[in-house]
Design a protein around this motif. Structure first.
Motif, short mmCIF file in Angstrom:
data_model
loop_
_atom_site.label_atom_id
_atom_site.label_comp_id
_atom_site.label_asym_id
_atom_site.label_seq_id
_atom_site.Cartn_x
_atom_site.Cartn_y
_atom_site.Cartn_z
N TRP A 1 0.83 -1.20 0.00
CA TRP A 1 0.00 0.00 0.00
C TRP A 1 0.87 1.25 0.00
N GLU B 1 0.37 5.78 -1.03
CA GLU B 1 -0.41 6.92 -1.52
C GLU B 1 0.47 8.16 -1.45
N ALA C 1 -2.15 7.12 3.64
CA ALA C 1 -1.61 5.79 3.36
C ALA C 1 -1.64 4.92 4.61
N HIS D 1 -5.41 4.01 5.43
CA HIS D 1 -5.98 3.04 4.48
C HIS D 1 -5.26 1.69 4.55
N TYR D 2 -4.00 1.70 4.96
CA TYR D 2 -3.27 0.45 5.15
C TYR D 2 -3.90 -0.37 6.27
N ALA E 1 -7.14 -1.79 5.01
CA ALA E 1 -6.89 -2.90 4.10
C ALA E 1 -6.58 -4.18 4.86
N PRO F 1 -1.50 1.77 -4.64
CA PRO F 1 -1.30 0.40 -4.17
C PRO F 1 -0.83 -0.52 -5.30
#
Length: 227
Positions: free
Chosen positions: A118, A120, A126, A129-130, A133, A166
């Protein structure tokens, strides 16, 4: 003696066919996706197609289209009404649900590999969102292990601040034996035949309840099976 040997060889061949595994595999990475099917020990690539094979298929399809255009058109067969098809699907729904449950229990995930890197442009986004995920990947893994037999699983995620988007690598392979497939398909097929026959008796009693005997000949006192 020879007959028993042939019978034994035939039984052994049937057993080997029933133990043959059928399956499919698919994957995706930066270079693109691919799809393969498994027939025993052999894998056949469906996508991406070999250029020569694609050209031969296209030529064969064009030849068939030309032959079809040269023949006089045949009257289109009468299609079943939407209502009748829906009624049939409704009657078969319990059998379809049972077959789907058996299919889910028999299907084996031979290999599940997922690697997500991942990244961004914004490091803070980042990191957020990691974490999301990771949560999604663990939920998917838990669902698969609860509903399927998973032989090999490898799921990993990394956070890379050097990436601006990603990067995903995914591979999955599924399989089941011919015997397992037959154990699912045969009961469903038999249920469908019985349902269609029952509906035919209800909608076309004159076809099912025909009096025995050839056309123009006396029936010698024979009665219809529906009487």
């Amino acid at each position: 003696m020879t007959g028993w040997i042939l019978l034994g060889v035939l039984a052994l061949l049937v057993l080997l066919v029933c133990l043959l595994r059928l399956g499919a595999a698919a994957g995706y990475d930066e270079t693109g996706g691919w799809v393969k099917v498994r027939l025993g020990p052999k894998w056949v690539t469906l996508y991406p197609q070999d250029p020569d094979q694609a050209a031969r298929r296209k030529e064969k399809k064009a030849r068939k289209a030309a032959q079809k255009a040269a023949k006089p058109p045949k009257p289109a067969p009468e299609k079943p009404t939407l209502g009748g098809a829906l009624d049939l699907a409704r009657e078969l729904l319990p059998d379809v649900k049972a077959a789907a449950g058996k299919f889910r229990r028999k299907l084996r995930i031979d290999d599940l590999f997922l690697y997500l890197e991942w990244g961004e442009p914004d490091p803070a986004d980042a990191a957020i969102h990691y974490g999301q995920a990771w949560g999604a990947a663990e939920a998917i893994a838990s669902f698969l292990e609860a509903n399927f037999t998973v032989k090999h699983r490898e799921i990993s995620l990394d956070l890379n601040y050097q990436l601006d988007k990603p990067r995903l690598t995914l591979r999955a392979a599924l399989s089941l034996t011919v015997a397992q497939l037959l154990a699912i398909a045969l009961p469903l097929g038999w249920a469908a035949v019985k349902t269609i026959w029952k509906r035919r008796k209800q909608t076309h009693p004159e076809a099912v309840c025909a009096v025995p005997g050839r056309k123009g000949e006396p029936n010698n006192g024979k009665k219809s099976s529906c009487q």
